[in-house]
Design an enzyme around this catalytic site. Structure first.
Site, PDB file in Angstrom:
ATOM      1  N   SER A 125       0.817  -1.218   0.000  1.00  0.00           N
ATOM      2  CA  SER A 125       0.000   0.000   0.000  1.00  0.00           C
ATOM      3  C   SER A 125       0.847   1.261   0.000  1.00  0.00           C
ATOM      4  O   SER A 125       2.005   1.258   0.426  1.00  0.00           O
ATOM      5  CB  SER A 125      -0.905   0.017   1.229  1.00  0.00           C
TER       6      SER A 125
HETATM    7  N1  SAH Z   1      -0.630  -5.464   3.835  1.00  0.00           N
HETATM    8  C1  SAH Z   1       0.116  -5.718   2.620  1.00  0.00           C
HETATM    9  C2  SAH Z   1      -0.606  -5.304   1.367  1.00  0.00           C
HETATM   10  C3  SAH Z   1      -1.672  -6.250   1.066  1.00  0.00           C
HETATM   11  S1  SAH Z   1      -2.260  -6.394  -0.590  1.00  0.00           S
HETATM   12  C4  SAH Z   1       1.469  -5.055   2.665  1.00  0.00           C
HETATM   13  O1  SAH Z   1       1.753  -4.307   3.605  1.00  0.00           O
HETATM   14  O2  SAH Z   1       2.272  -5.314   1.761  1.00  0.00           O
HETATM   15  C5  SAH Z   1      -3.598  -7.476  -0.184  1.00  0.00           C
HETATM   16  C6  SAH Z   1      -3.177  -8.883   0.133  1.00  0.00           C
HETATM   17  O3  SAH Z   1      -4.341  -9.591   0.559  1.00  0.00           O
HETATM   18  C7  SAH Z   1      -2.641  -9.637  -1.078  1.00  0.00           C
HETATM   19  O4  SAH Z   1      -1.382 -10.138  -0.785  1.00  0.00           O
HETATM   20  C8  SAH Z   1      -3.670 -10.751  -1.290  1.00  0.00           C
HETATM   21  O5  SAH Z   1      -3.095 -11.947  -1.776  1.00  0.00           O
HETATM   22  C9  SAH Z   1      -4.228 -10.920   0.109  1.00  0.00           C
HETATM   23  N2  SAH Z   1      -5.547 -11.552   0.165  1.00  0.00           N
HETATM   24  C10 SAH Z   1      -6.571 -11.459  -0.723  1.00  0.00           C
HETATM   25  N3  SAH Z   1      -7.617 -12.180  -0.320  1.00  0.00           N
HETATM   26  C11 SAH Z   1      -7.278 -12.758   0.870  1.00  0.00           C
HETATM   27  C12 SAH Z   1      -7.941 -13.622   1.775  1.00  0.00           C
HETATM   28  N4  SAH Z   1      -9.191 -14.078   1.562  1.00  0.00           N
HETATM   29  N5  SAH Z   1      -7.285 -14.005   2.887  1.00  0.00           N
HETATM   30  C13 SAH Z   1      -6.017 -13.577   3.131  1.00  0.00           C
HETATM   31  N6  SAH Z   1      -5.344 -12.759   2.298  1.00  0.00           N
HETATM   32  C14 SAH Z   1      -5.950 -12.345   1.183  1.00  0.00           C
END
Ligand code: SAH
Length: 232
Positions: free
Chosen positions: A82
């Site tokens: 993000s």
């Molecule tokens: N917090 C992260 C950014 C996250 S991007 C950082 O600091 O880098 C969103 C993430 O959520 C992605 O990696 C995606 O694979 C994950 N995601 C999507 N659906 C999900 C689910 N149902 N359970 C767990 N993770 C999930």
């Protein structure tokens, strides 16, 4: 000249070996000043956590020089790390305390978890993409974060074995707040989540009162990757 050298050594000792040798430190200081503080994030603990977290280790090597720019960056598998401001904003709104146990859904690079790890007792974080979960875990270990537990899994189910949590943060957007996560929040707890689809999302703050009643409030527009449905 001598005095200058001594001042440099002194500040190096204060910052610790990692930061002292960190060529990105001035860029990170500028990021915190110009992108975070200038936009109204004022919690000193949050600002310090952003200052102390080496974001360039959380982006793909080819994007290292872009790590402190004012936007999100792709990290593979359709995921993004993000925008720094959004991380700071959500962290401030989460208002986590040093004795708190926090659940994060969507580990991605592990950056948000690393920022939180500087502020709270323990971070539990769930990632649905196995390769991302594995690389985030390795990265956090290498950087010395000991109070973060990473698990591959479906965030919709939360992490019942470690519940309840004082705080829950979602960094992927579900169409509505999953009930399992509300259930895993302590009375008096708070959750921050982007809610919506790939066309529009609101950042929602969920507060669970001591009597168990739940209040939701939208505080602005955001854009996160949609949360994937679990496989089961
Ligand atoms: N917090 C992260 C950014 C996250 S991007 C950082 O600091 O880098 C969103 C993430 O959520 C992605 O990696 C995606 O694979 C994950 N995601 C999507 N659906 C999900 C689910 N149902 N359970 C767990 N993770 C999930």
């Amino acid at each position: 000249m001598r005095l200058g050298a001594r001042a440099l050594l002194f500040s190096a000792a204060l910052l610790g070996p990692l930061e002292a040798a960190d060529p990105y430190l001035p860029i990170r200081q500028r990021m915190v000043r110009e992108q975070i503080e200038a936009r109204g994030i004022s919690d000193p603990a949050v600002l310090r956590a952003l200052m102390e977290t080496p974001r360039h280790w959380f982006v793909p090597p080819a994007a290292r020089d872009l790590a402190y720019e004012d936007h999100a960056l792709p990290i593979g598998y359709g995921a993004t790390i993000s925008q720094p401001f959004v991380v700071a904003w959500m962290t401030q709104v989460l208002a986590a305390g040093s004795n708190h146990r926090v659940l994060e859904i969507g580990t991605g690079s592990g950056y948000q978890a690393a920022v939180l790890a500087r502020l709270v007792k323990h971070v539990y974080t769930i990632e649905i993409v196995p390769d991302l979960a594995k690389s985030a875990l390795e990265r956090l270990r290498e950087l010395g974060y000991e109070n973060v537990t990473v698990r591959e899994g479906d965030g919709y189910r939360g992490w019942p074995e470690h519940a309840p949590f004082d705080r829950i943060i979602l960094t992927a957007a579900p169409p509505s707040i999953p009930q399992a996560l509300i259930d895993q929040l302590v009375p008096g707890g708070r959750m921050v989540a982007p809610v919506g689809d790939s066309f529009g999302q609101e950042l929602v703050v969920v507060e669970k009162a001591k009597d168990g009643s739940v209040r939701k409030k939208s505080i602005g527009s955001v854009m996160f990757v949609p949360m994937r449905p679990g496989r089961e």
